[in-house]
Design a protein around this motif. Structure first.
Motif, short mmCIF file in Angstrom:
data_model
loop_
_atom_site.label_atom_id
_atom_site.label_comp_id
_atom_site.label_asym_id
_atom_site.label_seq_id
_atom_site.Cartn_x
_atom_site.Cartn_y
_atom_site.Cartn_z
N PRO A 1 -22.30 -31.03 29.41
CA PRO A 1 -22.11 -29.70 30.01
C PRO A 1 -21.21 -28.80 29.16
O PRO A 1 -21.11 -27.60 29.41
CB PRO A 1 -21.44 -30.02 31.34
N SER A 2 -20.57 -29.38 28.13
CA SER A 2 -19.63 -28.62 27.31
C SER A 2 -20.32 -28.03 26.09
O SER A 2 -21.17 -28.68 25.47
CB SER A 2 -18.48 -29.52 26.86
N SER A 3 -19.93 -26.82 25.74
CA SER A 3 -20.45 -26.18 24.53
C SER A 3 -19.55 -26.43 23.33
O SER A 3 -19.78 -25.88 22.25
CB SER A 3 -20.59 -24.67 24.76
N LYS A 4 -18.53 -27.27 23.52
CA LYS A 4 -17.57 -27.54 22.45
C LYS A 4 -17.74 -28.96 21.89
O LYS A 4 -16.79 -29.57 21.41
CB LYS A 4 -16.15 -27.33 22.96
N VAL A 5 -18.97 -29.45 21.98
CA VAL A 5 -19.30 -30.79 21.49
C VAL A 5 -20.38 -30.66 20.43
O VAL A 5 -21.27 -29.82 20.53
CB VAL A 5 -19.78 -31.70 22.64
N ALA A 6 -20.30 -31.50 19.41
CA ALA A 6 -21.32 -31.55 18.36
C ALA A 6 -21.68 -33.01 18.10
O ALA A 6 -21.00 -33.93 18.57
CB ALA A 6 -20.81 -30.90 17.08
N ALA A 7 -22.75 -33.22 17.37
CA ALA A 7 -23.18 -34.57 17.00
C ALA A 7 -23.62 -34.57 15.55
O ALA A 7 -24.06 -33.55 15.02
CB ALA A 7 -24.32 -35.04 17.90
N VAL A 8 -23.48 -35.72 14.91
CA VAL A 8 -23.99 -35.91 13.56
C VAL A 8 -25.29 -36.70 13.68
O VAL A 8 -25.30 -37.79 14.26
CB VAL A 8 -22.99 -36.66 12.67
N GLY A 9 -26.38 -36.14 13.15
CA GLY A 9 -27.65 -36.82 13.31
C GLY A 9 -28.74 -36.25 12.43
O GLY A 9 -28.49 -35.49 11.49
N THR A 10 -29.97 -36.60 12.77
CA THR A 10 -31.13 -36.25 11.97
C THR A 10 -31.76 -34.94 12.45
O THR A 10 -31.58 -34.53 13.60
CB THR A 10 -32.20 -37.35 12.05
N SER A 11 -32.53 -34.33 11.57
CA SER A 11 -33.31 -33.15 11.98
C SER A 11 -34.36 -33.56 13.00
O SER A 11 -34.73 -32.77 13.88
CB SER A 11 -33.96 -32.50 10.76
N LEU A 12 -34.85 -34.81 12.90
CA LEU A 12 -35.81 -35.32 13.87
C LEU A 12 -35.19 -35.34 15.27
O LEU A 12 -35.84 -34.94 16.25
CB LEU A 12 -36.24 -36.74 13.47
N ALA A 13 -33.93 -35.76 15.37
CA ALA A 13 -33.25 -35.78 16.66
C ALA A 13 -33.04 -34.37 17.19
O ALA A 13 -33.15 -34.12 18.39
CB ALA A 13 -31.91 -36.51 16.53
N ALA A 14 -32.72 -33.43 16.29
CA ALA A 14 -32.55 -32.04 16.72
C ALA A 14 -33.83 -31.52 17.35
O ALA A 14 -33.80 -30.86 18.41
CB ALA A 14 -32.15 -31.18 15.53
N ASP A 15 -34.96 -31.83 16.75
CA ASP A 15 -36.25 -31.39 17.29
C ASP A 15 -36.54 -32.04 18.64
O ASP A 15 -37.00 -31.38 19.57
CB ASP A 15 -37.38 -31.72 16.31
N LYS A 16 -36.26 -33.33 18.74
CA LYS A 16 -36.60 -34.07 19.96
C LYS A 16 -35.75 -33.66 21.15
O LYS A 16 -36.20 -33.71 22.29
CB LYS A 16 -36.48 -35.57 19.71
N TYR A 17 -34.49 -33.25 20.90
CA TYR A 17 -33.58 -32.97 22.01
C TYR A 17 -33.24 -31.49 22.14
O TYR A 17 -32.33 -31.12 22.88
CB TYR A 17 -32.30 -33.81 21.85
N GLY A 18 -33.97 -30.63 21.44
CA GLY A 18 -33.79 -29.19 21.60
C GLY A 18 -32.45 -28.68 21.12
O GLY A 18 -31.87 -27.77 21.71
N LEU A 19 -31.94 -29.26 20.03
CA LEU A 19 -30.64 -28.86 19.50
C LEU A 19 -30.80 -28.00 18.26
O LEU A 19 -31.88 -27.94 17.65
CB LEU A 19 -29.83 -30.12 19.15
N GLU A 20 -29.72 -27.35 17.87
CA GLU A 20 -29.71 -26.55 16.66
C GLU A 20 -28.94 -27.28 15.56
O GLU A 20 -28.02 -28.05 15.84
CB GLU A 20 -29.06 -25.19 16.92
N ILE A 21 -29.32 -27.02 14.32
CA ILE A 21 -28.59 -27.58 13.18
C ILE A 21 -27.59 -26.53 12.71
O ILE A 21 -27.96 -25.50 12.15
CB ILE A 21 -29.55 -27.96 12.04
#
Length: 311
Positions: free
Chosen positions: A148-168
């Motif tokens: 629920p927080s907008s102050k969290v980030a993750a280190v991961g793959t572009s594939l994961a960004a696509d699958k979970y609707g995240l931005e790089i």
């Protein structure tokens, strides 16, 4: 692999891991049924039990080294055999939810190996951010997507960004651009036929600790021009100070020179556990092996010609 649609391949989940990215580079594995597990241990256990036909795991990273849980399970806790290796470049990205500003990030989530590979970026850009471990880079992306927080980030793959609707938010943040990870395909049994560009993996256990024992082992490979691509010691789990040696060798058990070398080792004061002969990734380097095989065959013919004169 034949009839791939009927086969099940297990690997580390959830969807979007580097493991999945590596697996998808293999046409036959991409066509198989995929079963995702929470940990490498689960992948290995369920491959041993037969729940899946093959397991696919990371075993070594160019920066962080060996994935010990995979290597140790192969050596001590299973009779699984390596069927293939796959090597891919590793590119790390900082993933965020839409609207997140990098300098406002207070927590970064990822797999510990991944966090270790972006230390410089985090130190320079997010020095005060809390680091939280996840089961995989894809699990970190999943946690971020559900946060629920907008102050969290993750280190991961572009594939994961696509699958979970995240931005790089930042691309290629790894400390070492040449970083690669080696993955292995494993099964309960079976040795793939030689291709001319193969590796053999073994574990050598010393029966007694004495000066020169490791040298005596290595001399058997040197004498036959067998190149070692990996040599690593690990505790045997028996007593403090007792170590075994993991070796990756260029060549196949079907090669006469490799077979002769491993046979000779078995006659010495060591125990050899065979982990597999399998197609190697990368450029072919078989010329020395072929020369060694030819030399051994000639030597055998010479010996046979002498023995034929025995009365």
């Amino acid at each position: 692999m034949d009839d791939t649609k009927a086969l099940k391949v297990g690997y580390l989940g959830p969807a979007g891991t580097f493991t999945e990215s590596a697996l998808l580079t293999q046409v036959d594995l991409a066509a198989a049924e995929h079963i995702l597990f929470r940990s490498h241990s689960d992948v290995l256990h369920n491959t041993s039990s037969g729940l899946v036909d093959f397991g696919f795991c990371a075993i070594e990273n160019a920066i962080e080294g060996t994935v010990n849980v995979v290597q140790d399970t192969l050596a001590f806790d299973s009779e699984l055999m390596i069927q293939r290796e796959v090597v891919i470049p590793i590119t790390m990205n900082l993933l965020v939810q839409s609207g997140t500003v990098i300098n406002e990030v207070e927590k970064v989530i990822s797999y510990p190996h991944a966090l270790a590979q972006v230390r410089a970026f985090l130190r320079n850009n997010l020095p005060d951010a809390e680091l939280e471990a996840a089961n995989s880079t894809a699990h970190a992306a999943q946690m971020l997507a559900e946060s629920p927080s907008s102050k969290v980030a993750a280190v991961g793959t572009s594939l994961a960004a696509d699958k979970y609707g995240l931005e790089i938010a930042a691309e290629s943040i790894e400390d070492h651009p040449g970083n690669k990870t080696r993955f292995i395909l494993i099964a309960k049994d079976g040795i793939p036929a030689p291709t001319g560009h193969d590796k053999t993996s073994v574990v050598v256990f010393q029966q007694s600790d004495k000066p020169g024992s490791l040298l005596a082992i290595l001399q058997e490979f040197a004498a036959r021009s067998i190149n070692l691509t990996k040599l690593e010691s690990r505790p045997t789990r028996e007593a403090l100070g007792n170590y075994c040696f993991f070796l990756d060798l260029e060549g196949h058990i079907a090669d006469s020179v490799m077979a002769d070398c491993l046979k000779t080792l078995q006659t010495k004061d060591v125990r050899v556990k065979f982990l597999g002969s399998y197609p190697a990734a990368g450029e072919q380097a078989e010329e020395v092996r072929k020369e060694s095989n030819d030399a051994l065959d000639k030597a055998q013919s010479w010996l046979d010609s002498i023995r034929s004169k025995l009365s």
